[in-house]
Motif scaffolding. Structure first.
Motif, PDB file in Angstrom:
ATOM      1  N   TRP A 125       0.822  -1.211   0.000  1.00 36.45           N
ATOM      2  CA  TRP A 125       0.000   0.000   0.000  1.00 36.45           C
ATOM      3  C   TRP A 125       0.857   1.264   0.000  1.00 36.45           C
ATOM      4  CZ3 TRP A 125      -4.893   1.387  -0.711  1.00 36.45           C
ATOM      5  CH2 TRP A 125      -5.322   2.624  -0.232  1.00 36.45           C
ATOM      6  N   LYS A 128       2.380   1.424  -3.502  1.00 36.07           N
ATOM      7  CA  LYS A 128       1.393   1.235  -4.566  1.00 36.07           C
ATOM      8  C   LYS A 128       1.897   0.282  -5.645  1.00 36.07           C
ATOM      9  CE  LYS A 128      -1.574   4.190  -2.852  1.00 36.07           C
ATOM     10  NZ  LYS A 128      -2.874   3.773  -2.287  1.00 36.07           N
ATOM     11  N   SER A 147      -6.699   2.204  -6.534  1.00 39.39           N
ATOM     12  CA  SER A 147      -6.286   1.113  -5.627  1.00 39.39           C
ATOM     13  C   SER A 147      -7.120  -0.147  -5.851  1.00 39.39           C
ATOM     14  CB  SER A 147      -6.391   1.551  -4.166  1.00 39.39           C
ATOM     15  OG  SER A 147      -5.514   2.620  -3.901  1.00 39.39           O
TER      16      SER A 147
END
Length: 208
Positions: A125, A128, A147
């Motif tokens: 996260w 990314k 996302s």
């Protein structure tokens, strides 16, 4: 006047017997098919729960060094405690597999049948990016703007048993994604039915 002999009249007896046998055979076939579907649903449900537990275990493998620096990342490098190691450990324990992912006698999967890992990914996260924790190329992609993770896995392509599973999910925080495939041990038309099961485990967190 002669009265008809009801008890002694056997005309049509063979036809009735044949019809009874056909009806009995039909009932047996229906029973086997229904039983097969029940077993398929039960086994598939158990395997899905086992897979969910495995990805959950993987998602708990936090990189403490990165965490000390304010980054919430999973550990994918420390042997024995890596996210992928935790995934395999609990997948094997719960599904009754040996170290080569072959089913033991206690498993709901046919003994010596292999559970194949089609996808095993970690969504980093912070950066990314997708981290492939499996040895084969991945079909998954990550949209860094939304996302959203998109995966598509097809089993037995071009045959009557072709099956496809997709994942289209927007993730929040570090996540583990897995898709496995194996076969259902049945007693009728659903015998050797291919199973393709996906699972996503997100790690929710808030930055202050």
């Amino acid at each position: 006047m002669n009265k008809p002999k009801i008890l002694g009249n056997e005309r049509g007896g063979i036809a009735i017997m044949l019809m009874s046998l056909i009806a009995m055979l039909f009932c047996i076939i229906v029973f086997v098919v229904v039983l097969d579907y029940i077993m398929l649903y039960k086994d598939q449900n158990k395997l899905k729960n086992d897979l969910n537990r495995a990805v959950h275990a993987a998602s708990l493998s936090i990189d403490e060094e990165q965490l000390s620096q304010g980054f919430y990342r999973l550990d994918t490098t420390t042997p024995g405690t890596r996210a992928q190691d935790m995934f395999y450990r609990y997948l094997r324990i719960n599904m009754g597999l040996d170290n080569t992912n072959k089913a033991l006698a206690s498993s709901v999967i046919p003994e010596n049948e292999t559970v194949n890992i089609s996808e095993l990914l970690y969504v980093d996260w912070e950066s990314k990016v997708l981290v492939n924790m499996h040895s084969t190329p991945t079909s998954c992609t990550l949209n860094t703007t939304t996302s959203k993770v998109t995966c598509a896995v097809t089993l037995n392509g071009g045959t009557s048993t072709q099956i496809t599973r997709t994942i289209n999910q927007t993730v929040i925080g570090p996540s583990v994604i897995a898709i496995i495939n194996t076969y259902h041990k049945g007693v009728g038309p659903m015998a050797n039915e291919p199973l393709l099961l996906p699972a996503v485990q997100e790690v929710y967190f808030r930055k202050r």
